[in-house]
Design a protein around this motif. Sequence first.
Motif, PDB file in Angstrom:
ATOM      1  N   GLU A  70       0.821  -1.209   0.000  1.00 41.91           N
ATOM      2  CA  GLU A  70       0.000   0.000   0.000  1.00 41.91           C
ATOM      3  C   GLU A  70       0.857   1.262   0.000  1.00 41.91           C
ATOM      4  OE1 GLU A  70      -2.422  -0.632   3.386  1.00 41.91           O
ATOM      5  OE2 GLU A  70      -3.576  -2.253   2.442  1.00 41.91           O
ATOM      6  N   ARG A  71       2.008   1.212   0.669  1.00 46.70           N
ATOM      7  CA  ARG A  71       2.874   2.396   0.704  1.00 46.70           C
ATOM      8  C   ARG A  71       3.465   2.699  -0.668  1.00 46.70           C
ATOM      9  NH1 ARG A  71       4.817   0.835   6.158  1.00 46.70           N
ATOM     10  NH2 ARG A  71       6.666  -0.156   5.258  1.00 46.70           N
ATOM     11  N   LYS A  72       3.528   1.657  -1.518  1.00 52.11           N
ATOM     12  CA  LYS A  72       4.077   1.845  -2.862  1.00 52.11           C
ATOM     13  C   LYS A  72       3.044   2.396  -3.843  1.00 52.11           C
ATOM     14  CE  LYS A  72       8.170  -0.024  -2.038  1.00 52.11           C
ATOM     15  NZ  LYS A  72       9.441   0.726  -2.190  1.00 52.11           N
ATOM     16  N   GLN A  73       1.745   2.363  -3.447  1.00 53.59           N
ATOM     17  CA  GLN A  73       0.692   2.764  -4.362  1.00 53.59           C
ATOM     18  C   GLN A  73       0.065   4.074  -3.900  1.00 53.59           C
ATOM     19  OE1 GLN A  73      -1.943  -0.596  -4.244  1.00 53.59           O
ATOM     20  NE2 GLN A  73      -0.552  -1.911  -5.386  1.00 53.59           N
ATOM     21  N   PRO A  74       0.056   5.125  -4.749  1.00 64.29           N
ATOM     22  CA  PRO A  74      -0.575   6.389  -4.376  1.00 64.29           C
ATOM     23  C   PRO A  74      -2.070   6.217  -4.201  1.00 64.29           C
ATOM     24  CG  PRO A  74      -0.012   6.398  -6.696  1.00 64.29           C
ATOM     25  CD  PRO A  74       0.602   5.159  -6.113  1.00 64.29           C
ATOM     26  N   LYS A  75      -2.624   6.907  -3.201  1.00 66.68           N
ATOM     27  CA  LYS A  75      -4.056   6.818  -2.929  1.00 66.68           C
ATOM     28  C   LYS A  75      -4.685   8.187  -3.059  1.00 66.68           C
ATOM     29  CE  LYS A  75      -5.036   2.917   0.055  1.00 66.68           C
ATOM     30  NZ  LYS A  75      -5.605   2.562   1.358  1.00 66.68           N
ATOM     31  N   GLN A  91      -8.257   3.986 -18.401  1.00 61.85           N
ATOM     32  CA  GLN A  91      -6.882   3.734 -17.991  1.00 61.85           C
ATOM     33  C   GLN A  91      -6.795   3.518 -16.485  1.00 61.85           C
ATOM     34  OE1 GLN A  91      -4.092   6.905 -18.711  1.00 61.85           O
ATOM     35  NE2 GLN A  91      -2.309   5.584 -18.477  1.00 61.85           N
ATOM     36  N   ALA A  92      -7.585   4.304 -15.730  1.00 61.01           N
ATOM     37  CA  ALA A  92      -7.590   4.138 -14.273  1.00 61.01           C
ATOM     38  C   ALA A  92      -8.042   2.733 -13.891  1.00 61.01           C
ATOM     39  CB  ALA A  92      -8.500   5.180 -13.636  1.00 61.01           C
ATOM     40  N   PHE A  93      -9.046   2.212 -14.611  1.00 67.77           N
ATOM     41  CA  PHE A  93      -9.530   0.856 -14.336  1.00 67.77           C
ATOM     42  C   PHE A  93      -8.441  -0.174 -14.597  1.00 67.77           C
ATOM     43  CE2 PHE A  93     -11.271  -3.070 -16.184  1.00 67.77           C
ATOM     44  CZ  PHE A  93     -11.944  -3.564 -15.082  1.00 67.77           C
ATOM     45  N   HIS A  94      -7.763  -0.062 -15.746  1.00 68.36           N
ATOM     46  CA  HIS A  94      -6.729  -1.047 -16.074  1.00 68.36           C
ATOM     47  C   HIS A  94      -5.544  -0.959 -15.117  1.00 68.36           C
ATOM     48  CE1 HIS A  94      -8.764  -2.577 -19.555  1.00 68.36           C
ATOM     49  NE2 HIS A  94      -8.808  -1.397 -20.150  1.00 68.36           N
ATOM     50  N   LEU A  95      -5.179   0.244 -14.714  1.00 69.62           N
ATOM     51  CA  LEU A  95      -4.101   0.404 -13.737  1.00 69.62           C
ATOM     52  C   LEU A  95      -4.515  -0.177 -12.387  1.00 69.62           C
ATOM     53  CD1 LEU A  95      -2.853   4.019 -14.586  1.00 69.62           C
ATOM     54  CD2 LEU A  95      -1.648   1.857 -15.015  1.00 69.62           C
ATOM     55  N   HIS A  96      -5.769   0.046 -12.017  1.00 70.15           N
ATOM     56  CA  HIS A  96      -6.293  -0.493 -10.757  1.00 70.15           C
ATOM     57  C   HIS A  96      -6.254  -2.019 -10.764  1.00 70.15           C
ATOM     58  CE1 HIS A  96      -8.718  -0.866  -7.178  1.00 70.15           C
ATOM     59  NE2 HIS A  96      -9.705  -1.446  -7.836  1.00 70.15           N
ATOM     60  N   GLN A  98      -4.335  -3.878 -12.634  1.00 74.55           N
ATOM     61  CA  GLN A  98      -2.930  -4.283 -12.646  1.00 74.55           C
ATOM     62  C   GLN A  98      -2.354  -4.251 -11.235  1.00 74.55           C
ATOM     63  OE1 GLN A  98      -0.105  -1.547 -14.568  1.00 74.55           O
ATOM     64  NE2 GLN A  98       0.753  -3.295 -15.671  1.00 74.55           N
ATOM     65  N   ALA A  99      -2.671  -3.188 -10.477  1.00 74.24           N
ATOM     66  CA  ALA A  99      -2.182  -3.079  -9.108  1.00 74.24           C
ATOM     67  C   ALA A  99      -2.781  -4.171  -8.231  1.00 74.24           C
ATOM     68  CB  ALA A  99      -2.522  -1.701  -8.545  1.00 74.24           C
ATOM     69  N   GLN A 100      -4.066  -4.480  -8.426  1.00 77.09           N
ATOM     70  CA  GLN A 100      -4.704  -5.551  -7.662  1.00 77.09           C
ATOM     71  C   GLN A 100      -4.038  -6.892  -7.949  1.00 77.09           C
ATOM     72  OE1 GLN A 100      -8.881  -5.095  -8.823  1.00 77.09           O
ATOM     73  NE2 GLN A 100      -9.365  -4.619  -6.703  1.00 77.09           N
ATOM     74  N   GLY A 101      -3.734  -7.135  -9.225  1.00 73.84           N
ATOM     75  CA  GLY A 101      -3.084  -8.389  -9.585  1.00 73.84           C
ATOM     76  C   GLY A 101      -1.696  -8.521  -8.994  1.00 73.84           C
ATOM     77  N   GLN A 102      -0.929  -7.422  -9.035  1.00 72.27           N
ATOM     78  CA  GLN A 102       0.415  -7.438  -8.458  1.00 72.27           C
ATOM     79  C   GLN A 102       0.353  -7.656  -6.951  1.00 72.27           C
ATOM     80  OE1 GLN A 102       2.602  -3.792  -8.968  1.00 72.27           O
ATOM     81  NE2 GLN A 102       4.576  -4.755  -8.552  1.00 72.27           N
ATOM     82  N   ARG A 103      -0.599  -7.001  -6.293  1.00 78.61           N
ATOM     83  CA  ARG A 103      -0.766  -7.174  -4.846  1.00 78.61           C
ATOM     84  C   ARG A 103      -1.099  -8.627  -4.522  1.00 78.61           C
ATOM     85  NH1 ARG A 103      -4.806  -7.009  -0.819  1.00 78.61           N
ATOM     86  NH2 ARG A 103      -4.188  -5.791   1.037  1.00 78.61           N
ATOM     87  N   ALA A 104      -2.012  -9.216  -5.290  1.00 72.29           N
ATOM     88  CA  ALA A 104      -2.398 -10.606  -5.041  1.00 72.29           C
ATOM     89  C   ALA A 104      -1.225 -11.554  -5.227  1.00 72.29           C
ATOM     90  CB  ALA A 104      -3.552 -10.984  -5.970  1.00 72.29           C
ATOM     91  N   ARG A 105      -0.401 -11.311  -6.260  1.00 71.38           N
ATOM     92  CA  ARG A 105       0.754 -12.191  -6.500  1.00 71.38           C
ATOM     93  C   ARG A 105       1.771 -12.113  -5.370  1.00 71.38           C
ATOM     94  NH1 ARG A 105      -0.297 -10.467 -11.772  1.00 71.38           N
ATOM     95  NH2 ARG A 105       1.150  -8.712 -11.605  1.00 71.38           N
ATOM     96  N   ILE A 106       2.018 -10.915  -4.853  1.00 70.25           N
ATOM     97  CA  ILE A 106       2.989 -10.767  -3.769  1.00 70.25           C
ATOM     98  C   ILE A 106       2.471 -11.434  -2.496  1.00 70.25           C
ATOM     99  CG2 ILE A 106       4.113  -9.101  -2.248  1.00 70.25           C
ATOM    100  CD1 ILE A 106       4.235  -7.183  -4.639  1.00 70.25           C
ATOM    101  N   LEU A 107       1.216 -11.181  -2.155  1.00 70.42           N
ATOM    102  CA  LEU A 107       0.660 -11.751  -0.921  1.00 70.42           C
ATOM    103  C   LEU A 107       0.519 -13.275  -1.008  1.00 70.42           C
ATOM    104  CD1 LEU A 107      -2.058  -9.110   0.039  1.00 70.42           C
ATOM    105  CD2 LEU A 107       0.290  -9.328   0.885  1.00 70.42           C
ATOM    106  N   ALA A 108       0.401 -13.792  -2.230  1.00 67.06           N
ATOM    107  CA  ALA A 108       0.286 -15.249  -2.392  1.00 67.06           C
ATOM    108  C   ALA A 108       1.606 -15.970  -2.172  1.00 67.06           C
ATOM    109  CB  ALA A 108      -0.250 -15.571  -3.781  1.00 67.06           C
ATOM    110  N   MET A 109       2.678 -15.226  -1.940  1.00 65.77           N
ATOM    111  CA  MET A 109       4.000 -15.841  -1.775  1.00 65.77           C
ATOM    112  C   MET A 109       4.251 -16.370  -0.355  1.00 65.77           C
ATOM    113  SD  MET A 109       5.701 -16.064  -4.522  1.00 65.77           S
ATOM    114  CE  MET A 109       5.590 -15.489  -6.214  1.00 65.77           C
ATOM    115  N   LEU A 110       3.349 -16.110   0.577  1.00 64.60           N
ATOM    116  CA  LEU A 110       3.490 -16.652   1.926  1.00 64.60           C
ATOM    117  C   LEU A 110       2.648 -17.922   2.011  1.00 64.60           C
ATOM    118  CD1 LEU A 110       4.807 -16.267   4.675  1.00 64.60           C
ATOM    119  CD2 LEU A 110       2.812 -14.909   5.368  1.00 64.60           C
ATOM    120  N   LEU A 111       3.324 -19.068   2.179  1.00 64.99           N
ATOM    121  CA  LEU A 111       2.673 -20.367   2.030  1.00 64.99           C
ATOM    122  C   LEU A 111       2.533 -21.104   3.350  1.00 64.99           C
ATOM    123  CD1 LEU A 111       4.670 -21.624  -1.099  1.00 64.99           C
ATOM    124  CD2 LEU A 111       2.712 -20.050  -1.021  1.00 64.99           C
ATOM    125  N   ILE A 112       1.534 -21.986   3.392  1.00 62.52           N
ATOM    126  CA  ILE A 112       1.265 -22.818   4.564  1.00 62.52           C
ATOM    127  C   ILE A 112       1.126 -24.270   4.107  1.00 62.52           C
ATOM    128  CG2 ILE A 112      -0.425 -23.352   6.373  1.00 62.52           C
ATOM    129  CD1 ILE A 112       1.046 -20.852   7.019  1.00 62.52           C
TER     130      ILE A 112
END
Length: 377
Positions: A70-75, A91-96, A98-112
Amino acid sequence: MIRWSEDGTDHTALWRSEAGLPPPKRVLVADDTLNADQAYRLACEGTALLWRGDFHNGRQLLQALARRIERKQPKGKGKASKDTAPASLTQAFHLHRQAQGQRARILAMLLIAVDADYRVNLRRAPDFSAACTEAYGPAGEPFVVSLRELQALVGAHEWRKKGVNIPALGATIHPHYGVFSPLRGEYLELLAQAPLPASDLAFDIGTGSGVIAALLTKRGLAKVVATDLDPRALACARENLERLGLAARVELQQRDLFPEGRAPLVVCNPPWVPAKPSSPIEYAVFDPDSRMLRGFLAGLKDHLAPGGEGWLIISDLAEHLGLRSRQQLLDWIAAAGLEVAARHDIRPSHGKTRDADDPLHAARAAEVTSLWRLRAA
């Protein structure tokens, strides 16, 4: 399968991902000694972290990763400079997204790691057996899953127990994992108020949780044939209809769009936004190339009884985002041999319509949900 090395030994396990993500190629075993900055750097680089520490600490680490994203993404409207501000809502929708997808990929890296009986062998780990059984079915073999997905299972389990109150229905609907929850009630208000063309039979196309089929029977329909392709949705609808005492009047069929035959009323609430979903649950919101919408319109005339109506329930959010024009929708209606008999509109009341920090606020604030009453031309 997912593969990793631990204590000098190579390991493999079944990989689960409801979003359809491939198993990470690089996996590092991590515990409480790993700090959030290190974890964030590794996750951004594509290294997954198989958590072996305290479960609550793992959950806090996931929250810390989210804060760093969240700190990396302007609000907010005022946070982006003129050089970085989107040129349009499209463009705002596609950027949004894209940011959601990147966030999901990073958070999915913590595994159980989850045992064959759905136990998580970490200190202070809760019991996941009920949530996993509801989502995955009976326990089978050990697997590895992202902590974020495991939390989503628990959230869905709680929603299933608590249910969603539907004022238009005067009852509660209990959504299952992977089935869209009917949280936005304005479209159901439209459905509850529109004049019925007949009371003997209706088709509910893409029934999901079964809420529309339930509402139609509550309004006096003698029989509803409800269809869906997703077995989870059909199981969810069946359970809800049985709970409401309406199952005898609703026939559930696993079909892509229409059942056989014709009906005087055919209802469809397709996904409202023509965009690519990033997970199965998003298929209830995003409809690539408007596939379901166009399929419903193209086939409607052949499934309407003489003098019958097709009710299309859809928001104009896609129009405000520049993803589909009103004229395009009208052209599809005309090309299908249909005409608009009437349209009933309502404005949504969910919180995002008032959230000025939402990058899509301008579109959401202008959004109108409509029930289009269509007839054969």
